[in-house]
Design a protein around this motif. Structure first.
Motif, PDB file in Angstrom:
ATOM      1  N   ASN A  72       0.808  -1.233   0.000  1.00  0.00           N
ATOM      2  CA  ASN A  72       0.000   0.000   0.000  1.00  0.00           C
ATOM      3  C   ASN A  72       0.836   1.276   0.000  1.00  0.00           C
ATOM      4  O   ASN A  72       0.555   2.217  -0.742  1.00  0.00           O
ATOM      5  CB  ASN A  72      -0.899   0.045   1.242  1.00  0.00           C
ATOM      6  N   ASP A  73       1.861   1.284   0.857  1.00  0.00           N
ATOM      7  CA  ASP A  73       2.607   2.538   1.049  1.00  0.00           C
ATOM      8  C   ASP A  73       3.346   2.979  -0.205  1.00  0.00           C
ATOM      9  O   ASP A  73       3.742   4.133  -0.314  1.00  0.00           O
ATOM     10  CB  ASP A  73       3.557   2.430   2.247  1.00  0.00           C
ATOM     11  N   ALA A  74       3.534   2.092  -1.162  1.00  0.00           N
ATOM     12  CA  ALA A  74       4.262   2.462  -2.382  1.00  0.00           C
ATOM     13  C   ALA A  74       3.351   3.096  -3.432  1.00  0.00           C
ATOM     14  O   ALA A  74       3.829   3.686  -4.404  1.00  0.00           O
ATOM     15  CB  ALA A  74       4.948   1.230  -2.966  1.00  0.00           C
ATOM     16  N   LEU A  75       2.032   2.964  -3.244  1.00  0.00           N
ATOM     17  CA  LEU A  75       1.115   3.346  -4.322  1.00  0.00           C
ATOM     18  C   LEU A  75       1.138   4.843  -4.679  1.00  0.00           C
ATOM     19  O   LEU A  75       1.173   5.177  -5.867  1.00  0.00           O
ATOM     20  CB  LEU A  75      -0.320   2.892  -3.992  1.00  0.00           C
ATOM     21  N   PRO A  76       1.110   5.747  -3.699  1.00  0.00           N
ATOM     22  CA  PRO A  76       1.135   7.169  -4.082  1.00  0.00           C
ATOM     23  C   PRO A  76       2.379   7.529  -4.900  1.00  0.00           C
ATOM     24  O   PRO A  76       2.291   8.208  -5.920  1.00  0.00           O
ATOM     25  CB  PRO A  76       1.141   7.899  -2.725  1.00  0.00           C
ATOM     26  N   GLY A  77       3.530   7.042  -4.464  1.00  0.00           N
ATOM     27  CA  GLY A  77       4.771   7.303  -5.196  1.00  0.00           C
ATOM     28  C   GLY A  77       4.738   6.690  -6.583  1.00  0.00           C
ATOM     29  O   GLY A  77       5.244   7.266  -7.546  1.00  0.00           O
ATOM     30  N   LEU A  78       4.132   5.520  -6.660  1.00  0.00           N
ATOM     31  CA  LEU A  78       4.061   4.811  -7.939  1.00  0.00           C
ATOM     32  C   LEU A  78       3.325   5.637  -8.988  1.00  0.00           C
ATOM     33  O   LEU A  78       3.755   5.751 -10.141  1.00  0.00           O
ATOM     34  CB  LEU A  78       3.353   3.464  -7.730  1.00  0.00           C
ATOM     35  N   GLN A  79       2.220   6.226  -8.566  1.00  0.00           N
ATOM     36  CA  GLN A  79       1.411   7.022  -9.491  1.00  0.00           C
ATOM     37  C   GLN A  79       2.242   8.171 -10.075  1.00  0.00           C
ATOM     38  O   GLN A  79       2.257   8.404 -11.279  1.00  0.00           O
ATOM     39  CB  GLN A  79       0.191   7.574  -8.742  1.00  0.00           C
ATOM     40  N   GLN A  80       2.967   8.840  -9.188  1.00  0.00           N
ATOM     41  CA  GLN A  80       3.790   9.961  -9.625  1.00  0.00           C
ATOM     42  C   GLN A  80       4.925   9.484 -10.528  1.00  0.00           C
ATOM     43  O   GLN A  80       5.231  10.103 -11.554  1.00  0.00           O
ATOM     44  CB  GLN A  80       4.350  10.645  -8.385  1.00  0.00           C
ATOM     45  N   TYR A  81       5.509   8.373 -10.154  1.00  0.00           N
ATOM     46  CA  TYR A  81       6.644   7.829 -10.910  1.00  0.00           C
ATOM     47  C   TYR A  81       6.230   7.469 -12.336  1.00  0.00           C
ATOM     48  O   TYR A  81       6.909   7.817 -13.298  1.00  0.00           O
ATOM     49  CB  TYR A  81       7.178   6.612 -10.163  1.00  0.00           C
ATOM     50  N   LEU A  82       5.092   6.805 -12.457  1.00  0.00           N
ATOM     51  CA  LEU A  82       4.628   6.411 -13.791  1.00  0.00           C
ATOM     52  C   LEU A  82       4.332   7.640 -14.644  1.00  0.00           C
ATOM     53  O   LEU A  82       4.657   7.686 -15.836  1.00  0.00           O
ATOM     54  CB  LEU A  82       3.385   5.518 -13.691  1.00  0.00           C
ATOM     55  N   ALA A  83       3.706   8.637 -14.020  1.00  0.00           N
ATOM     56  CA  ALA A  83       3.403   9.867 -14.763  1.00  0.00           C
ATOM     57  C   ALA A  83       4.691  10.524 -15.252  1.00  0.00           C
ATOM     58  O   ALA A  83       4.772  10.981 -16.397  1.00  0.00           O
ATOM     59  CB  ALA A  83       2.614  10.830 -13.868  1.00  0.00           C
ATOM     60  N   GLU A  84       5.689  10.528 -14.403  1.00  0.00           N
ATOM     61  CA  GLU A  84       6.984  11.115 -14.781  1.00  0.00           C
ATOM     62  C   GLU A  84       7.649  10.322 -15.898  1.00  0.00           C
ATOM     63  O   GLU A  84       8.205  10.897 -16.841  1.00  0.00           O
ATOM     64  CB  GLU A  84       7.916  11.167 -13.564  1.00  0.00           C
ATOM     65  N   LEU A  85       7.598   9.013 -15.778  1.00  0.00           N
ATOM     66  CA  LEU A  85       8.207   8.171 -16.820  1.00  0.00           C
ATOM     67  C   LEU A  85       7.552   8.430 -18.170  1.00  0.00           C
ATOM     68  O   LEU A  85       8.215   8.514 -19.205  1.00  0.00           O
ATOM     69  CB  LEU A  85       8.072   6.687 -16.456  1.00  0.00           C
ATOM     70  N   GLU A  86       6.240   8.589 -18.139  1.00  0.00           N
ATOM     71  CA  GLU A  86       5.525   8.876 -19.388  1.00  0.00           C
ATOM     72  C   GLU A  86       5.953  10.237 -19.931  1.00  0.00           C
ATOM     73  O   GLU A  86       6.221  10.400 -21.121  1.00  0.00           O
ATOM     74  CB  GLU A  86       4.014   8.860 -19.133  1.00  0.00           C
ATOM     75  N   ARG A  87       6.052  11.193 -19.028  1.00  0.00           N
ATOM     76  CA  ARG A  87       6.395  12.559 -19.433  1.00  0.00           C
ATOM     77  C   ARG A  87       7.785  12.633 -20.073  1.00  0.00           C
ATOM     78  O   ARG A  87       7.969  13.295 -21.088  1.00  0.00           O
ATOM     79  CB  ARG A  87       6.327  13.493 -18.215  1.00  0.00           C
ATOM     80  N   VAL A  88       8.755  11.931 -19.489  1.00  0.00           N
ATOM     81  CA  VAL A  88      10.106  12.012 -20.048  1.00  0.00           C
ATOM     82  C   VAL A  88      10.268  11.174 -21.311  1.00  0.00           C
ATOM     83  O   VAL A  88      11.271  11.278 -22.010  1.00  0.00           O
ATOM     84  CB  VAL A  88      11.199  11.623 -19.011  1.00  0.00           C
ATOM     85  N   GLY A  89       9.282  10.372 -21.619  1.00  0.00           N
ATOM     86  CA  GLY A  89       9.300   9.643 -22.885  1.00  0.00           C
ATOM     87  C   GLY A  89       9.978   8.285 -22.834  1.00  0.00           C
ATOM     88  O   GLY A  89      10.613   7.857 -23.803  1.00  0.00           O
ATOM     89  N   ILE A  90       9.827   7.587 -21.715  1.00  0.00           N
ATOM     90  CA  ILE A  90      10.384   6.231 -21.620  1.00  0.00           C
ATOM     91  C   ILE A  90       9.716   5.352 -22.685  1.00  0.00           C
ATOM     92  O   ILE A  90       8.550   5.562 -23.027  1.00  0.00           O
ATOM     93  CB  ILE A  90      10.168   5.660 -20.195  1.00  0.00           C
ATOM     94  N   ASP A  91      10.443   4.370 -23.202  1.00  0.00           N
ATOM     95  CA  ASP A  91       9.886   3.555 -24.293  1.00  0.00           C
ATOM     96  C   ASP A  91       9.038   2.390 -23.800  1.00  0.00           C
ATOM     97  O   ASP A  91       8.396   1.708 -24.610  1.00  0.00           O
ATOM     98  CB  ASP A  91      11.029   3.021 -25.160  1.00  0.00           C
ATOM     99  N   GLY A  92       9.048   2.164 -22.507  1.00  0.00           N
ATOM    100  CA  GLY A  92       8.230   1.078 -21.980  1.00  0.00           C
ATOM    101  C   GLY A  92       8.614   0.787 -20.546  1.00  0.00           C
ATOM    102  O   GLY A  92       9.666   1.220 -20.070  1.00  0.00           O
ATOM    103  N   ILE A  93       7.730   0.093 -19.836  1.00  0.00           N
ATOM    104  CA  ILE A  93       8.063  -0.340 -18.474  1.00  0.00           C
ATOM    105  C   ILE A  93       7.729  -1.822 -18.330  1.00  0.00           C
ATOM    106  O   ILE A  93       6.826  -2.326 -18.995  1.00  0.00           O
ATOM    107  CB  ILE A  93       7.288   0.453 -17.388  1.00  0.00           C
ATOM    108  N   THR A  94       8.484  -2.498 -17.453  1.00  0.00           N
ATOM    109  CA  THR A  94       8.105  -3.868 -17.123  1.00  0.00           C
ATOM    110  C   THR A  94       7.361  -3.853 -15.801  1.00  0.00           C
ATOM    111  O   THR A  94       7.705  -3.100 -14.893  1.00  0.00           O
ATOM    112  CB  THR A  94       9.329  -4.786 -16.959  1.00  0.00           C
ATOM    113  N   TYR A  95       6.322  -4.669 -15.714  1.00  0.00           N
ATOM    114  CA  TYR A  95       5.541  -4.742 -14.487  1.00  0.00           C
ATOM    115  C   TYR A  95       5.116  -6.186 -14.249  1.00  0.00           C
ATOM    116  O   TYR A  95       5.016  -6.985 -15.179  1.00  0.00           O
ATOM    117  CB  TYR A  95       4.302  -3.848 -14.573  1.00  0.00           C
TER     118      TYR A  95
END
Lengths: 311, 444
Positions: A72-95
């Motif tokens: 649970n405690d990782a979820l807020p950070g995760l949301q921000q992290y994914l948004a940032e990754l999208e913004r900087v133009g990462i080509d993909g993520i593994t999940y």
């Protein structure tokens, strides 16, 4: 000419990213331990931003590992992290954890998702399940054999399939701090701070004295790695013929020079095949450099590619 | 022994009014005992797709019989279909799930999404519970599975009680949690030790418990060799001596110390049951499809009483110390509270050699009782003879001790001992007993 599969490796520093691109990698996975598992080094968003132009200049891709099992405690950070990754133009993520899927739908809908549930990505129908829910790639479990790998790609013409071709594999992941616990148990409290990758610890099972299983810890738990290094270069043609989309090299716990040599060898095989698939033949000397640099105490093996497993 | 009861989550309960007690049943006989001793539901394995390929496992015929038996008690039967399928396992899933539905199974416990999806498509009467093998540890992942139509998730064993309560606040779904028994020391499903050591696929039921084996822990010192040798001040140090003789791996242990092991203690949350109930856990799951009848009956009997006592009168509930004594009679591994409260530490592993036997054995099953003669007919399950100290126990905590007096066979012949497995014998009992009561004796 035929489409070349991606040659993918994990990197831990900007220098490694550069070196691996020069050695022939066409995709690099990076990340930070808060979100990604078993990375050779910490690459923050800042590092990712610095790496992206370099990677793209090489015509290569940069992926971020977001493959933790999250609490649970990782979820807020995760949301921000994914948004940032999208913004900087990462080509993909593994999940692997579905919370990443849920979060990306909200916070980063254009992110390309690679489904990687480690040991549990084992069949094509389940890959299709995740494809329907937004994944564009399946990263196969390392415990599959050659027939299963080939069959999976055959069944998934519209989904990228990534397979590990070289290096060690993770065989056990615990949230428990096993090494620290043990050191405490035997009265070595002072040693418990040094249990990371750099310590080069390994386990030997009583009845398998010639096999060394690397083990290390980070703040998210303990990891045990295989005692052998997968190397399927000799039979890469089978995977090339089957049109697997991405060949992954695991760089963890290996010197950079070794990883570069491995990349060059696979690069050569892929390029030779692309020139003339029909006339392609593996040449034993492609292995020379790898063999020279191979840790003599670690077997170069076919992993599970040709193993029969019972249950 | 603590009888302190925490009331941390009082008032937050939702979903099921009373938590379910979910028992393991490795075969039909164990199913009957588990239910008779108080389980609201049992989970079993079929011939395919389960993670205990070494257990007896149920045929569809046995499942039907089990479901019939369970119905009489208002209990349910779940089937674990919790493997991660390989390509060749895919064919036959539909038919298998349909057969489960036809047999009257209430739910499957599944991990692989293709089994989950297939069940929802072809066997809608089967509830799909998401297995702990999915390592679900956060509310958004729980929300994902709810959105996918799952009425229940079994959380990862790594989830704490605070996290569980938080999950319940975010998502209206049934939560099932393991509260008693053995646990993977890895994240469930994220372990292929068996594959590597024995070519047995752990995620398809072949786990050989390599995490309980013994290992030696070393440090690879090869790269440091030159550095060590150049340090003249290290002259004479034992480490340098080792390098001189060509040893490049440093043991972190000393001669005579326990070896490294990943072996985790078993869980026992009995003392914290009120807290777990109040946190909103809907189903309390006991591990152990491979465990004995004696173990299952004893453990379920205790948890049944504890849950009932707490639900009856939460404010005046007290843990009965005899419950813990009871459980210890059937258990042979040390216990802890898993990840529910504090993260496991160095005291939560088993480094010492393990006890193989349990303190008590199942000695006989009561088949019949004649009130006028106070004679019980006992089916032998272990050796006993006149003079053996035995305990009789049954559902709801009925219990008494006595010494075995004379033993007769069914023809009325006096026996010097009950030697033969499943032999029917008669003995005089001090208190009334009932069919399905059990007789245990202390292990020598």
């Amino acid at each position: 000419m035929t489409t070349k599969p991606e040659l993918l490796i994990t990197a831990g520093t900007l220098e490694e990213v550069k070196a691996y691109l020069e050695a022939g990698a066409t995709a690099i996975t990076v990340g930070e331990s808060k979100y990604g598992m078993r990375l050779p080094g910490q690459m923050t968003l800042e590092h990712i931003q610095a790496a992206l132009p370099m990677v793209h200049e090489h015509g290569a891709k940069l992926y971020a590992a977001v493959n933790h099992i999250f609490h649970n405690d990782a979820l807020p950070g995760l949301q921000q992290y994914l948004a940032e990754l999208e913004r900087v133009g990462i080509d993909g993520i593994t999940y692997g954890d579905p919370s990443v899927l849920m979060t990306s739908r909200i916070a980063a809908p254009s992110l390309k998702l690679h489904w990687n549930a480690e040991m549990t990505s084992t069949n094509y129908a389940t890959a299709t399940y995740w494809q329907k829910r937004g994944a564009s790639r399946i990263v196969l479990a390392r415990e599959l054999n050659m027939d299963q790998v080939i069959e999976i790609k055959k069944q998934l013409p519209d989904m990228e399939v990534e397979v590990q071709v070289h290096g060690m594999t993770n065989i056990y992941h615990s949230k428990r701090h096993l090494i620290q616990h043990y050191l405490r148990h035997i009265g070595k409290e002072e040693d418990t701070e040094h249990v990371g990758l750099e310590r080069k610890l390994f386990l030997i099972e009583k009845e398998r004295q010639d096999e060394k299983f690397p083990v290390y810890e980070d703040e998210y738990g303990a990891y045990i790695m295989s005692s052998d290094d997968v190397c399927i270069l000799e039979d890469l043609k089978l995977l090339l013929d089957a049109k697997l989309d991405s060949f992954k090299i695991e760089s963890l716990l290996k010197p950079r020079v070794y990883n570069e040599a491995v990349l060059r060898a696979y690069r050569r095989a892929i390029d030779e095949y692309a020139k003339d698939p029909e006339g392609y033949a593996f040449k034993p000397e492609w292995m020379d450099e790898i063999r020279t640099l191979q840790d003599p105490e670690r077997e170069l093996s076919f992993g599970f590619f040709y193993k029969e497993q019972m249950y | 022994m603590t009888t302190k009861v925490k009331h941390k989550y009082n008032g937050k309960r939702n979903r099921l009014d009373k938590p379910e007690l979910l028992a393991p049943a490795g075969n039909l006989e164990k199913l009957k005992f588990a239910i008779h001793y108080g389980a609201d539901a049992v989970y079993i394995g079929g011939q395919k797709y389960g993670l205990r390929s070494n257990a007896d496992n149920f045929s569809f015929e046995e499942m039907r019989e089990g479901v019939e038996f369970a119905k009489k008690y208002g209990a349910k039967v779940f089937v674990a279909t919790n493997i991660y399928a390989h390509n060749e396992d895919l064919e036959g899933i539909e038919e298998y799930l349909l057969n489960l539905q036809d047999a009257g199974i209430s739910a499957i416990i599944a991990a692989d999404p293709i089994i989950i999806e297939t069940a929802q498509r072809v066997a809608p009467k089967l509830e799909v519970h998401i297995s702990t093998q999915q390592s679900i540890s956060n509310w958004q992942t729980v929300q994902f599975w709810k959105d996918e139509g799952a009425p229940r998730v079994v959380l990862a064993r790594e989830t704490s009680i605070d996290e569980i309560a938080e999950i319940k606040e975010h998502v209206d779904i049934e939560i099932e949690a393991f509260i008693h028994g053995a646990a993977c020391s890895s994240y469930s499903g994220r372990c292929t030790l068996s594959n590597h050591f024995t070519d047995r696929d752990s995620n398809r039921g072949g786990c050989c418990q390599s995490c309980r084996w013994k290992y030696d822990l070393f440090e690879d010192a090869r790269d440091d060799l030159d550095e060590w040798i150049s340090q003249t001040e290290a002259e004479g140090e034992p480490v340098l001596e080792q390098f001189r003789v060509g040893i490049t791996q440093l043991p972190l242990f000393q001669e005579g110390q326990n070896e490294f092991s990943m072996s985790a203690k078993d869980q026992c949350l009995l003392e914290h049951l009120p807290d777990l109930i109040d946190a909103g856990i809907d189903s309390f799951k006991v591990e152990g499809r491979m465990r004995s009848i004696h173990y299952v009956a004893t453990v379920i009997n205790v948890y049944r009483q504890a849950i009932d006592a707490y639900m009856e009168d939460p404010d005046n509930y007290e843990l009965n110390p005899e419950w813990i004594e009871e459980i210890n009679k059937a258990a042979n591994r040390p216990v802890n509270t898993g990840f529910f409260y504090e993260e496991p530490d160095h005291e939560d592993h088993i480094y010492e050699p393990e006890q193989k036997s349990t303190p008590y054995d199942f000695a006989g099953l009561v088949m019949d009782y004649d009130e006028s003669t106070r004679m019980a007919t006992i089916q032998q399950r272990n050796h006993f003879k006149p003079g053996t100290e035995v305990e009789f126990f049954g559902p709801n905590g009925t219990f008494f001790k006595q010494k075995v007096d004379a033993i007769w066979d069914t023809e009325g012949q006096v026996l010097d001992a009950a030697r033969h497995p499943l032999q029917l014998v008669r003995i005089k009992v001090d208190q009334p007993v009932h069919y399905f009561d059990m007789m245990r004796k202390k292990n020598r």
